[in-house]
Design an enzyme around this catalytic site. Structure first.
Site, PDB file in Angstrom:
ATOM      1  N   GLU A 111      -5.294  -2.126 -10.481  1.00 57.52           N
ATOM      2  CA  GLU A 111      -4.199  -3.004 -10.064  1.00 57.52           C
ATOM      3  C   GLU A 111      -2.904  -2.628 -10.767  1.00 57.52           C
ATOM      4  OE1 GLU A 111      -6.845  -6.990  -8.959  1.00 57.52           O
ATOM      5  OE2 GLU A 111      -5.918  -6.818 -10.952  1.00 57.52           O
ATOM      6  N   GLU A 131     -15.315  -5.576  -9.627  1.00 62.09           N
ATOM      7  CA  GLU A 131     -15.411  -7.022  -9.837  1.00 62.09           C
ATOM      8  C   GLU A 131     -16.531  -7.658  -9.022  1.00 62.09           C
ATOM      9  OE1 GLU A 131     -11.069  -6.134 -10.871  1.00 62.09           O
ATOM     10  OE2 GLU A 131     -12.637  -5.323  -9.571  1.00 62.09           O
TER      11      GLU A 131
END
Length: 296
Positions: A111, A131
């Protein structure tokens, strides 16, 4: 106490290195320092381009420091200005940022890289959003990644946590270039110097339009551009064509609205140079010039 963020400044370029052994993971303290560093870069008029990279050769950044979380760092704690990693929520970052990915880049680290404008990768770098394996959501990546690469590839990464090597990441388009590991930083600095030599106000205008377009449909953004509701500025550095030139430019037939063109550069793709001869132009020395939109 040694800072987890190192900086190197050379000319108009700032190199920011995330240095938290063993893996360059980000805790709350590090995120706040990164935010302060990026904000200082944004606000320094003498800096024009930045590079973000990781220390060592194995990790760029694996994202959130799970050990720090187990020791008490709250997931919804104070990440500082710019949000997690200091960049992805930093307002008015109108300067080019290059991510030089030197190893594993996953979770919040990916990210962070996606928040840069250009991503260069070492040939051994790898990318993932793992994740899903812990039953959590890669929130920022869920917003950004489907806009950067084909939807179905992004969803596969989000749903499965599958790892991509540097070549595949380049093939799908979220890595610009892949370099040999020992050449990565030299290539990043070459690109940073190139960007630092360019027109900063044009870069700012481009980034403002791109940010606006991400939250708008095409026509809404074009309407705002045409009406100059964005802070568009600068077609070239150092000169400003005064209103005395507007008359000849108006006669060129260019109009605002649909098909409007910026004519401060004095060039039309179909007709070549337009406007008065150089000897007829009134030119004032300025740091920048406003973009001129003709009206009919």
């Amino acid at each position: 106490m040694t800072s987890p963020v190192k900086t190197r400044r050379e000319g108009a370029v700032l190199e920011i290195t995330l240095d938290r052994p063993k893996a360059n993971a980000i805790d709350l303290h590090t995120s706040r320092i990164l935010g302060e560093t990026f904000a200082a870069f944004r606000d320094d008029p003498d800096l024009r381009a930045a590079i973000i990279t990781g220390a060592g050769s194995k990790f760029f950044c694996p994202g959130w420091d799970l050990k720090a979380a187990a020791d008490g760092d709250e997931v919804d704690g104070d990440y500082g200005v710019g949000g997690f990693g200091g960049l992805q929520e930093l307002r008015d970052m109108n300067k080019p940022v290059i991510a030089a990915v030197n190893g594993i880049c996953c979770g919040g680290g990916l990210e962070l890289a996606l928040s840069a404008d250009v991503i260069l990768a070492a040939d051994h770098a790898s990318f993932a959003l793992p994740e899903i394996t812990s039953g959590t959501v890669a929130d920022a990546a869920s917003i950004k990644l489907p806009k950067r690469i084909p939807y179905h590839i992004a969803m596969e990464m989000l749903f499965t946590g599958r790892w991509l090597d540097a070549e595949e990441a380049n093939r799908w388009g979220f890595v610009n270039h892949v370099h040999a590991a020992d050449d990565l930083m030299a290539q990043a600095w070459d690109m940073a110097r190139l960007l630092a030599s360019g027109p900063p106000l044009v870069y700012a205008a481009i980034k403002e339009i791109v940010r606006d377009a991400e939250d708008s449909n095409f026509q809404d953004t074009m309407n705002r551009v045409t009406k100059r509701q964005l802070r568009l500025s600068m077609c070239f550095t150092g000169l400003r064509i005064t209103p005395k030139v507007r008359g000849p430019l108006l006669k060129s037939g260019l109009r605002s609205g649909k098909g409007a063109k910026s004519v401060a550069s004095g060039f039309s793709p179909d007709r070549g140079a337009i406007g008065p001869a150089p000897s007829q132009r009134t030119i004032e020395p300025r740091l920048s010039c406003s973009r001129i939109w003709t009206t009919g």
